[in-house]
Design an enzyme around this catalytic site. Structure first.
Site, PDB file in Angstrom:
ATOM      1  N   LEU A  95       0.820  -1.213   0.000  1.00 40.99           N
ATOM      2  CA  LEU A  95       0.000   0.000   0.000  1.00 40.99           C
ATOM      3  C   LEU A  95       0.850   1.257   0.000  1.00 40.99           C
ATOM      4  CD1 LEU A  95      -2.764  -1.040   2.573  1.00 40.99           C
ATOM      5  CD2 LEU A  95      -2.988  -0.853   0.095  1.00 40.99           C
ATOM      6  N   GLY A 124       8.741   6.784   6.185  1.00 42.76           N
ATOM      7  CA  GLY A 124       9.939   6.859   7.002  1.00 42.76           C
ATOM      8  C   GLY A 124      10.003   5.785   8.065  1.00 42.76           C
ATOM      9  N   GLY A 134       8.428   2.628   7.785  1.00 39.42           N
ATOM     10  CA  GLY A 134       8.491   1.298   7.201  1.00 39.42           C
ATOM     11  C   GLY A 134       7.492   1.136   6.076  1.00 39.42           C
ATOM     12  N   LYS A 151       1.518  -2.741   8.988  1.00 42.83           N
ATOM     13  CA  LYS A 151       2.666  -1.816   8.941  1.00 42.83           C
ATOM     14  C   LYS A 151       3.868  -2.509   9.552  1.00 42.83           C
ATOM     15  CE  LYS A 151       2.402   2.607   9.687  1.00 42.83           C
ATOM     16  NZ  LYS A 151       2.236   3.941  10.335  1.00 42.83           N
ATOM     17  N   ASP A 153      -0.373  14.564  13.595  1.00 41.52           N
ATOM     18  CA  ASP A 153      -0.130  14.605  12.145  1.00 41.52           C
ATOM     19  C   ASP A 153      -1.445  14.440  11.384  1.00 41.52           C
ATOM     20  OD1 ASP A 153       1.494  14.951   9.951  1.00 41.52           O
ATOM     21  OD2 ASP A 153       1.920  12.816   9.716  1.00 41.52           O
TER      22      ASP A 153
END
Length: 611
Positions: A21, A25, A27, A43, A138
């Site tokens: 996908l 930074g 992974g 992830k 974020d």
């Protein structure tokens, strides 16, 4: 989505990889399917990061913190292995493009009804995140995924718990820990100051401005990143093109001083009060693209049967007669727990069960034969169900009827308490006129008062028995619904929701812990939402239980002297008073919690964010 490359593993934990996908930074992120058929996003952190103990500690903390966030408006954390050679975390896969893709590539700025639905969804997502003690840090369009039934917030990889251990001694963010994305950072992030919940409100304002206009409120980084960061910290936003009343609301979110920004509760009330034009929450073009995305997702499901995959894998291992054995690819650093299977009927052990070779995969490593398993893939069906995997919960069920019945029963329970208080008051007055050493039987109408006391005790016991039946049923429904609102966030097994009330000593603390979890899951946040009512109800209940235990084993007429009978009446009157107060507070508590859950159920039925 991109296909898997030869250096990608075929399995991570109990999840078969289907494709890539993305990569960032921290992974890589893979699309995967669990052994139970659920599509997830996995992830995997970079190996160089995994070798740093400090990163592993922070990663484990972030995963635990993210597990406290409900999954209604976010991608829930389903599974993780933070101790694996290469740590990974699996979250629910959200089938939809990012808000950035929708605005930049598919459609452009969204209409007012879409901005309204987006704002409601994002506020509720932040309420769940903040309720778990997290600041997202974020929130940006690429971290907001657009689905048919509303937005979903993803990527808690850089969220930090509000824990002093994650800050320096002066309370500021530790050096090198300033995180965020230029254009969607708050002024305090830019300046490296303390980051609070208000930082996410600023980012929310920037996201809403971008959604309504297609432009960043502080411009792009074309003039240099330092120029952009200076505008965020010092200049006013450009809100040209944002229609009223959104311009005022967004400007309020983008105030430089964090203490002057609105709370999420205020934002929720303001946005929900705005006019809803009706219809689908997304334009038709975007909905059509979501449909095409769903078709692609179905096509990405493994099209080959397990038997065919295993036959390909076994055939690929046997080289033709006389042919040279091709060099084996270097093993890839492992994922998840070890897997056991019969080597006589399966391919050799996957690389994560072998000793890692120096250098890992390299450009000269051969690719697997067409149609075979990817490197490091165990045969289908060889993995056991993951102990961390959680199956989907059933939908929440209305408890309105149970709540009304329970409230009525609690109200009726106060009647024998009040009547007994009146009878005992009359008995006390008549005893007070007698000598303290005399027998209680000397008072006038002793037999009638004795009978009235017993009759009211019997009525109270009958109503108490009905409460002992109905209360656990209602509480069990509350617990099951809460598990649907926030899966895997409740601390005790479902059966304890009813059983814990009948376990001595345990019923003095465990039901309260379950109630805390139910209230948090229902409200979507760990503070506020009338939580004082829950605490008041609980302590009234504890006081009543203690008082009832003290007066349960005797009655005024069972004593030999008037003075002893009067002392018993005082204890019983205290118990009756605390019982009335406890029942009244319990009525308000039951009505409040039931209505909170009914609101969540009604919102789900209407599809908040879809209309």
């Amino acid at each position: 989505m991109d296909g898997l490359s030869p250096d990608d593993p075929g399995w991570i934990g109990n999840y078969r990889l289907l494709g890539r996908l993305g990569e960032g930074g921290m992974g890589r992120v893979y699309l995967a399917r669990s052994d139970r058929g659920r599509t997830v996003a996995v992830k995997v952190v970079q190996e160089q990061l995994a070798r740093k103990p400090d990163f592993r500690r922070r990663f484990a903390q972030e995963v635990k913190a993210a597990q406290r966030v409900g999954g209604e408006w976010t991608a829930p954390v389903l599974d993780a292995d933070t101790e694996a050679p290469t740590p990974w975390v699996a979250t629910g896969y959200v089938a939809g493009p990012s808000l950035a893709e929708v605005v930049d590539k598919q459609y452009g700025p969204l209409p007012a009804n879409s901005v309204r639905a987006l704002g409601i969804g994002l506020v509720r997502a932040l309420q769940a995140i903040h309720g778990a003690g997290l600041v997202h840090r974020d929130l940006k369009p690429s971290n907001v995924l657009v689905t048919i039934d509303g937005p979903r917030v993803i990527d808690f990889g850089i969220a930090r718990a509000l824990d002093p251990a994650m800050q320096s001694t002066d309370g500021l963010t530790m050096t090198g820990a300033v995180v965020g994305s230029p254009g969607f950072m708050s002024p305090e992030q830019v300046r490296g100051e303390r980051v609070s919940f208000a930082s996410d409100v600023f980012c929310l304002g920037a996201v809403l401005a971008y959604t309504a206009t297609g432009k960043l409120p502080f411009g792009t980084g074309e003039g240099g990143i330092h120029s952009l960061l200076y505008r965020i910290a010092s200049e006013e936003p450009d809100l040209t093109g944002i229609p009223a009343p959104w311009d005022q609301l967004i400007a309020w979110c983008l105030v430089k001083d964090p203490s002057q920004r609105p709370s999420l509760e205020t934002l929720s009330a303001r946005i929900e009060s705005m006019e809803d034009t009706g219809g689908a929450w997304l334009p038709g073009e975007v909905l059509a693209e979501l449909g095409r995305h769903a078709v692609q997702l179905l096509n990405s499901e493994d099209p080959q049967s397990p038997q065919r995959l295993q036959s390909h894998a076994l055939a690929a291992q046997a080289p033709p007669a006389g042919a040279a054995q091709p060099p084996a690819p270097a093993p890839f650093q492992g994922f998840g727990p070890p897997v056991s299977y019969d080597p006589a009927h399966s391919p050799p052990p996957p690389p994560w069960q072998q000793s890692p070779a120096p250098g890992g995969f390299h450009a000269g490593s051969p690719s697997p034969p067409p149609g075979s398993l990817h490197a490091g893939s165990p045969p289908p069906g060889s993995l056991q169900p993951s102990p961390h995997y959680f199956s989907p919960r059933p939908p929440a069920r209305s408890a309105r009827g149970l709540g009304i019945g329970l409230a009525v029963l609690l109200g009726l329970y106060t009647l024998p308490l009040l009547l007994r208080g009146a009878v005992l008051g009359e008995v006390y007055l008549r005893l007070d006129a007698q000598d303290g050493t005399a027998s209680p039987g000397v008072i006038r109408d002793y037999g009638a008062l004795n009978f009235a006391t017993d009759a009211l005790d019997a009525l109270e016991s009958a109503l108490a028995l009905a409460l002992l039946i109905l209360w656990p049923i209602w509480f069990q429904r509350m617990r099951n619904n809460a598990d649907t609102f926030a899966p895997v966030r409740l601390r005790f097994a479902p059966g304890l929701a009813a059983g814990a009330w009948f376990i001595p000593f345990v019923n003095l603390f465990m039901p309260k812990q379950m109630t805390n979890d139910i209230w948090t899951a229902t409200a979507g946040r760990a503070r506020g939402a009338g939580r004082w009512l829950m605490h008041t109800w609980w302590w009234c209940w504890i006081l009543y239980v203690l008082a009832y235990s003290n007066s349960f084993f005797s009655s005024w007429y069972s004593h030999d002297t008037v003075s002893a009978a009067m002392s018993d009446i005082i204890d019983t009157q205290i118990t009756a008073s605390t019982g009335v107060i406890s029942a009244v507070v319990a009525v308000f508590f039951v009505k409040r919690l039931t209505s909170m859950q009914q609101k969540r159920i009604d919102e789900a039925a209407r599809g908040i964010g879809t209309a």
